[in-house]
Scaffold this motif. Structure first.
Motif, PDB file in Angstrom:
ATOM      1  N   ASP A 213       0.827  -1.217   0.000  1.00  0.00           N
ATOM      2  CA  ASP A 213       0.000   0.000   0.000  1.00  0.00           C
ATOM      3  C   ASP A 213       0.859   1.264   0.000  1.00  0.00           C
ATOM      4  O   ASP A 213       0.587   2.203  -0.758  1.00  0.00           O
ATOM      5  CB  ASP A 213      -0.937   0.004   1.203  1.00  0.00           C
ATOM      6  N   ARG A 216       2.608   1.668  -3.369  1.00  0.00           N
ATOM      7  CA  ARG A 216       1.678   2.091  -4.420  1.00  0.00           C
ATOM      8  C   ARG A 216       1.434   3.597  -4.326  1.00  0.00           C
ATOM      9  O   ARG A 216       1.385   4.294  -5.353  1.00  0.00           O
ATOM     10  CB  ARG A 216       0.361   1.314  -4.290  1.00  0.00           C
ATOM     11  N   ARG A 217       1.301   4.097  -3.097  1.00  0.00           N
ATOM     12  CA  ARG A 217       1.104   5.545  -2.923  1.00  0.00           C
ATOM     13  C   ARG A 217       2.328   6.341  -3.367  1.00  0.00           C
ATOM     14  O   ARG A 217       2.208   7.438  -3.915  1.00  0.00           O
ATOM     15  CB  ARG A 217       0.788   5.869  -1.455  1.00  0.00           C
ATOM     16  N   LYS A 219       4.286   5.482  -5.681  1.00  0.00           N
ATOM     17  CA  LYS A 219       4.571   5.131  -7.081  1.00  0.00           C
ATOM     18  C   LYS A 219       5.852   4.309  -7.213  1.00  0.00           C
ATOM     19  O   LYS A 219       6.588   4.438  -8.200  1.00  0.00           O
ATOM     20  CB  LYS A 219       4.625   6.383  -7.953  1.00  0.00           C
ATOM     21  N   MET A 221       6.817   0.969  -8.002  1.00  0.00           N
ATOM     22  CA  MET A 221       6.129  -0.152  -8.634  1.00  0.00           C
ATOM     23  C   MET A 221       6.936  -1.450  -8.515  1.00  0.00           C
ATOM     24  O   MET A 221       7.526  -1.945  -9.481  1.00  0.00           O
ATOM     25  CB  MET A 221       5.841   0.175 -10.097  1.00  0.00           C
ATOM     26  N   VAL A 225       3.691  -4.978  -5.996  1.00  0.00           N
ATOM     27  CA  VAL A 225       2.641  -4.024  -6.366  1.00  0.00           C
ATOM     28  C   VAL A 225       1.981  -4.473  -7.660  1.00  0.00           C
ATOM     29  O   VAL A 225       0.750  -4.430  -7.804  1.00  0.00           O
ATOM     30  CB  VAL A 225       3.218  -2.599  -6.503  1.00  0.00           C
ATOM     31  N   HIS A 226       2.780  -4.912  -8.624  1.00  0.00           N
ATOM     32  CA  HIS A 226       2.239  -5.381  -9.906  1.00  0.00           C
ATOM     33  C   HIS A 226       1.400  -6.650  -9.728  1.00  0.00           C
ATOM     34  O   HIS A 226       0.338  -6.793 -10.343  1.00  0.00           O
ATOM     35  CB  HIS A 226       3.376  -5.657 -10.891  1.00  0.00           C
TER      36      HIS A 226
END
Length: 310
Positions: A213, A216-217, A219, A221, A225-226
């Motif tokens: 989380d 993801r915030r 950025k 990646m 996350v993917h």
């Protein structure tokens, strides 16, 4: 349930004075040094076993390889601490272990100086290896230093962290010490280096799984996350099992114990996976991180013992 280790760690962190020896010890993250030791240990064990009957094992370059790996790991930790701090990634939402700059234990100016010193020290320690491995050791050392910076500053944000772990915690630190000792690299050694890289990547996966989380915030990646949480858990489990199966190549060299003993690692890895599933998310996943680091060291120890005893 009361956890004495967590309580003791909190006491340690609550009494840290800025730029004190305790602050630098926490910044160096000594628990991560097992990740530096395991691949070098496996590479040197393979070299020692192969040289027992037809050569001489050189202890000085072996010690230099291990020391270089330790210093580079500390350097990487300092770089990660500093650049994540100035990018604002280590804020109050962080679920992982506390970081020195973000907590004010170490000033950013002192950390910049420490990065220069540890990078320079690693180069000084690695330089004599050219007398054992040739001038190509300079290029390999420079690549290690450059990617040490690139990982934190850019490549980890592009989902390349897992590949870099396999290369720089598997292929390079297993194959290069073996090459320095024997002046060759066999298929067995290369496959063993890949297996080692997969085992150490489990530590990155559980770290990135915990931070899905937050990453993801930011950025950032990462592969987790993917993939998402569910697939990341299966990926974590698969890495350990595949590494064990790849380790069956040790039988080709007659190292049958190096095949059998790591079965204990697979059992421990499965229990860590089950704990990951039961906790699911949150700071409690740091318990899985600790189990994974322990399992990683046990794997390296069992493989090395298996190689040396057969």
């Amino acid at each position: 349930m009361f956890n004495f280790a967590t309580f003791f760690a909190k006491i340690m962190e609550d009494t840290v004075k800025k730029n004190s020896p305790k602050a630098w010890l926490l910044a160096a993250r000594p628990k991560t040094l097992t990740g530096a030791a395991v691949p070098v240990m496996i590479g040197l064990s393979l070299a020692y076993a192969d040289l027992r009957t037809c050569g001489t094992f050189a202890w000085l370059p072996a010690m230099l390889c291990m020391l270089f790996a330790f210093i580079m790991q500390i350097d990487a930790n300092f770089i990660n601490d500093y650049f994540d701090y100035i990018r604002g990634n280590d804020d109050d939402t962080r679920l992982g272990p506390k970081r020195a700059c973000a907590q004010g234990w170490v000033s950013s100016e002192a950390m910049r100086l420490a990065i220069i010193l540890t990078t320079t020290l690693a180069c000084i320690i690695g330089l004599p290896l050219i007398f054992y491995g040739g001038l190509e050791m300079i290029l390999i050392g420079l690549v290690c230093v450059v990617f040490c910076f690139l990982y934190t500053t850019s490549l980890s944000y592009l989902g390349m962290g897992d590949i870099l772990v396999i290369v720089f915690f598997g292929i390079v630190p297993v194959c290069i010490p073996y090459y320095i000792e024997t002046r060759t690299v066999t298929l067995l050694v290369f496959v063993a280096s890949l297996a080692c890289g997969l085992v150490i990547d489990t530590l990155l996966v559980v770290n990135n799984y915990r931070d899905i989380d937050n990453d993801r915030r930011a950025k950032k990646m990462t592969l987790c996350v993917h993939m998402g949480a569910n697939l990341s858990r299966y990926f974590y489990l698969a890495l350990g099992i595949i590494a064990f199966l790849m380790g069956t190549i040790y039988a080709v060299g007659g190292h049958f114990l190096a095949v059998a003993l790591p079965a204990l690692y697979v059992v421990l890895h499965y229990f860590a996976y089950r704990k990951m599933v039961s906790i699911d998310h949150g700071a409690e996943l740091n318990r899985v991180l600790g189990d994974t680091a322990r399992n990683m060291f046990i794997y390296g120890l069992l493989v090395s013992i298996g190689i040396l005893l057969t």
